[in-house]
Scaffold this motif. Structure first.
Motif, PDB file in Angstrom:
ATOM      1  N   CYS A 156       0.853  -1.188   0.000  1.00 40.43           N
ATOM      2  CA  CYS A 156       0.000   0.000   0.000  1.00 40.43           C
ATOM      3  C   CYS A 156       0.892   1.244   0.000  1.00 40.43           C
ATOM      4  CB  CYS A 156      -0.897  -0.010   1.233  1.00 40.43           C
ATOM      5  SG  CYS A 156      -1.705   1.575   1.510  1.00 40.43           S
ATOM      6  N   CYS A 162       0.410   3.509   3.463  1.00 42.67           N
ATOM      7  CA  CYS A 162       0.925   3.129   4.793  1.00 42.67           C
ATOM      8  C   CYS A 162       2.045   2.090   4.697  1.00 42.67           C
ATOM      9  CB  CYS A 162      -0.214   2.632   5.687  1.00 42.67           C
ATOM     10  SG  CYS A 162      -0.824   0.986   5.225  1.00 42.67           S
ATOM     11  N   ASN A 167       2.014  -0.895   4.044  1.00 38.48           N
ATOM     12  CA  ASN A 167       1.608  -2.231   4.453  1.00 38.48           C
ATOM     13  C   ASN A 167       1.835  -3.219   3.301  1.00 38.48           C
ATOM     14  OD1 ASN A 167       0.134  -4.488   5.299  1.00 38.48           O
ATOM     15  ND2 ASN A 167      -1.847  -3.548   4.780  1.00 38.48           N
ATOM     16  N   CYS A 169      -6.641  -1.093   0.872  1.00 36.36           N
ATOM     17  CA  CYS A 169      -5.779  -1.492   1.975  1.00 36.36           C
ATOM     18  C   CYS A 169      -6.625  -1.590   3.237  1.00 36.36           C
ATOM     19  CB  CYS A 169      -4.659  -0.480   2.179  1.00 36.36           C
ATOM     20  SG  CYS A 169      -3.685  -0.820   3.663  1.00 36.36           S
ATOM     21  N   CYS A 216      -5.036   0.851   6.406  1.00 39.92           N
ATOM     22  CA  CYS A 216      -5.221   2.323   6.502  1.00 39.92           C
ATOM     23  C   CYS A 216      -6.518   2.774   5.826  1.00 39.92           C
ATOM     24  CB  CYS A 216      -4.031   3.057   5.896  1.00 39.92           C
ATOM     25  SG  CYS A 216      -3.922   2.937   4.093  1.00 39.92           S
TER      26      CYS A 216
HETATM   27 ZN   LIG Z   1      -2.534   1.240   3.661  1.00 40.29          ZN
END
Ligand SMILES: [Zn+2]
Ligand SMILES: [Zn+2]
Length: 289
Positions: free
Chosen positions: A212, A215, A217, A239, A242
């Motif tokens: 992502c 963030c 991730n 995502c 976030c």
């Molecule tokens: Zn994210």
């Protein structure tokens, strides 16, 4: 990236063929966009001191080269283009109602800079919305006109800056040139390599597919995507950590190049799908607690 009038026309036609619902709006945005391309010749190459040799160490750590809020642009040329775009809005049904407010919206200035233009550079959408409310105009129209009138200056600057950058060394989810968030992604080539497109200066840079950008991730279980029904090549990546999303165009199925202002409006249904998904999720959560 700058696009020719032919590129813009071809894109408008392609959008109308793919999704007739967008024929009218994409023609309209295409006309506005063409006006910005025609006006680009009135913009001088930036007089920014582009002394990026060597690149600042902070860039490698993720600090974008420029801070858009600090850019000193040719405000006279930007405002002239904005006014030209308002004239085009005025020709539309319902445009007359908006034109007066749209012109008033750029009157408030701080050190010669229209305050609402500064808000657009800072991606401060709340401030743009507040201004739209104050002048009784549609916030998406105001946001679009601000963005388009800033576009020639930003594209010239981004092009000059990009000559100094090796984008393969940039591993972040925000723009390497101006630090803004991405607005669209595309996939291309073998295996579908992903590039992100900056919401402000339209710079495109490579980014891993399974991460992502908002963030960082990269837990696959929290990353998913949705498609619009029966529409090849378009999807929205979500995502779960976030709750941000990114619209994605697969250029192996849809003809490029990406022209951000046009492709963004021609994928509004994906924004709606993403918003709906988030609503369902928060409803689910509140039921569960
Ligand atoms: Zn994210
Ligand atoms: Zn940017």
């Amino acid at each position: 990236m700058t696009h020719s009038l032919e590129d813009i026309n071809a894109k408008v036609k392609a959008i109308a063929a793919r999704n007739p619902i967008y024929a009218e709006i994409s023609q309209w945005v295409g006309d506005l966009l063409s006006a910005t391309v025609e006006a680009s010749k009135d913009f001088r190459p930036s007089d920014l001191k582009l002394n990026f040799d060597p690149l600042p160490e902070a860039w490698y750590q993720g600090k974008s080269l420029l801070n858009p809020e600090e850019l000193s642009l040719d405000w006279e040329a930007v405002s002239a283009l904005y006014k030209r775009l308002v004239e085009l809005v005025e020709k539309r049904e319902d445009g007359r109602r908006q034109a007066e407010g749209l012109l008033k919206a750029i009157e408030e200035k701080h050190n010669e800079t229209p305050v609402v233009m500064k808000a657009a550079l800072a991606s401060n959408f709340e401030a743009i919305e507040a201004s739209a409310k104050a002048f009784n105009i549609d916030s998406p129209v105001l946001a679009l006109l601000l963005r388009l009138s800033l576009r020639p200056s930003l594209l010239i600057i981004a092009q000059a800056v990009l000559e100094h950058l090796d984008l393969s060394l940039w591993h972040h989810g925000h723009c390497p040139v101006c630090g803004s968030a991405p607005r669209l992604a595309d996939l291309s080539g073998e295996g579908g390599k992903r590039r992100l497109h900056c919401s402000l200066c339209e710079t495109a840079w490579p980014y891993p597919r399974l991460r992502c950008p908002f963030c960082e991730n990269d837990n696959r279980e929290e990353l998913s995507y949705l498609r619009a029904e029966s529409e090849e090549g378009l999807r929205v990546d979500l995502c779960g950590r976030c709750d941000n999303y990114l619209k994605t165009m697969d250029l192996r199925e849809i003809t490029g190049p990406v022209i951000l202002p046009l492709d963004d409006v021609a994928t509004w249904h994906l924004d709606i799908i993403a918003g709906k998904n988030l609503e369902d999720k928060s409803e689910g959560l509140s039921r569960a607690t």
